[in-house]
Design an enzyme around this catalytic site. Structure first.
Site: not given
Ligand SMILES: [Mg+2]
Length: 408
Positions: A13, A114-115
């Site tokens: 993340d 973003d993960e």
């Molecule tokens: Mg993040």
């Protein structure tokens, strides 16, 4: 014999992603409270409307978090730097991040911009242990993207994500299965997947605050409080999670098409059919937990000429209305000639798994899409309870006589 499960699930993340990109590109922002989001007026002044999309860790110290109204963030930290969100630009960094991850395993599940989860169980002979792979990815993200990423490694997705969150920011944590139950048991129940604010309140009212209390609850009571999710949550509470890493590429597109008993030239009728198709594609995407960026309209003119027209939108969607509006635009640009149209179809592609990225949802709220998200989720519930055709938008009702919806 006890089977010891390997720690081969990696969760990654990017930390405060949007804010970190801005800090990377603007050295004057580094180390400062930075808030990405909000609406800027023409004179460069920040409007009171809008919400925080991302806050740097320096801003989080003031209690600022994503989703907070801009005016409130300003009140909490008057000295913070505010900058508008540049989603398209962040996407290029996101794509690069996923390219790095894909170099080590084909099993990459994109959770949001973003993960991601990686399953490296079958790649260890090539690239080393999960820990070695994760260290290399973290290092590459730091060197090539100049961004911080937090990493969690465990035997399943749920524990890997817990590990990431425990190590944030810039974390690197391995959570062995043996230790997992001890660590989990002291955490608040809200850390379990699938426990939202509502369920948490219900459980609190029943005197349950920590994860360990959930483990000793009789199934029947849990089921009463949490519905059919009860048993699954009890398993998670014990660190058990059988959910596989699902590659985003597995489903490439979701499409629906229908062939008419007679050729159609009437635009109004075609629009109604298009609406039904959009609803069906949207519903399927939501059920499969996908959203997509490319909408394609397929038209077959009688007798056999088929054309396809596509459009790509900035944010992935699974909303009926967004799909319909785009398909409608595509249909409007097409000259419907005699002897008419024989087949109509809609395809949603460039799919991504999971709900729309949270940070993007926040942006959506500004232009009213939240309203649609609420609407479709209540319509979906009614559909599931009473059958798919109990709810159709008014425009479709007349068409029903022709039973077109049955073919969809
Ligand atoms: Mg993040």
């Amino acid at each position: 014999m006890e089977v010891v499960k390997k720690n081969s699930i990696i969760h990654l993340d990017l930390d405060a992603f949007f804010a970190s990109v801005e800090q990377r590109d603007n050295p004057q922002y580094a180390g400062k409270p930075l808030i990405v989001g909000g609406i800027f007026k023409k004179n460069g002044e920040l409007s009171r409307r809008g919400v925080v999309c991302s806050a740097s860790y320096q801003a989080r110290k003031y209690g600022i978090h994503a989703g907070m109204p801009i005016w409130e963030a300003r009140q909490k930290c008057p000295g913070a730097i505010f900058t508008p969100a540049r989603i398209r630009y962040y996407q290029t960094s996101s794509q690069y991040f996923f390219r790095i991850c894909s170099a080590y395993t084909p099993f990459v599940e994109q959770v949001s911009i973003d993960e991601t989860f990686l399953d490296v169980s079958s790649c260890e002979a090539l690239f080393g242990t999960a820990e070695e792979i994760a260290r290399e990815i973290k290092q590459r993200v730091k060197e090539e993207l100049r961004l911080p990423v937090s990493v969690g490694i465990a035997s399943n997705k749920f524990l890997a994500k817990i590990a990431t969150n425990m190590g944030k920011p810039d974390g690197f944590l391995i959570l062995p299965e043996g230790k997992a139950v001890d660590i989990l048991s002291e955490l608040p129940i809200s850390k379990l997947w699938g426990i939202g604010q509502k369920s948490a309140k219900k459980l609190n009212r029943a005197g349950i605050f920590k994860i360990k209390q959930l483990i000793t609850m009789p199934d029947i009571i849990l089921q009463e409080i949490l519905g059919e999710n009860g048993p699954k949550l009890k398993q998670l509470a014990q660190g058990i999670d059988h959910d596989p890493v699902v590659c985003s590429e597995e489903v490439k597109s979701i499409s629906r098409e229908t062939t008419f008993p007679e050729n159609i030239t009437n635009r109004e009728r075609l629009m109604k059919i298009l609406l039904a198709l959009s609803q069906n594609v949207g519903y399927t995407a939501r059920k499969k937990d996908y959203s997509g960026k490319t909408i394609t309209l397929k038209i077959r003119f009688a007798p056999f000429t088929t054309i396809q027209k596509s459009t790509t939108i900035e944010r992935a969607t699974n909303l009926d209305n967004t799909i319909f509006q785009k398909a409608k635009e595509l249909l409007s640009s097409i000259n419907i000639r005699q002897p008419g149209i024989r087949l109509l179809g809609i395809k949603l592609s460039s799919l991504q798994k999971g709900k729309q990225p949270r940070q993007l949802d926040l942006l959506n709220n500004q232009d009213g899409e939240e309203k649609w998200i609420k609407l479709v989720s209540s319509v979906d519930k009614i559909r599931e309870k009473y059958g798919s055709y109990s709810i159709q938008r008014a425009a479709l009702l007349k068409e029903k006589k022709d039973d077109i919806s049955k073919k969809l």
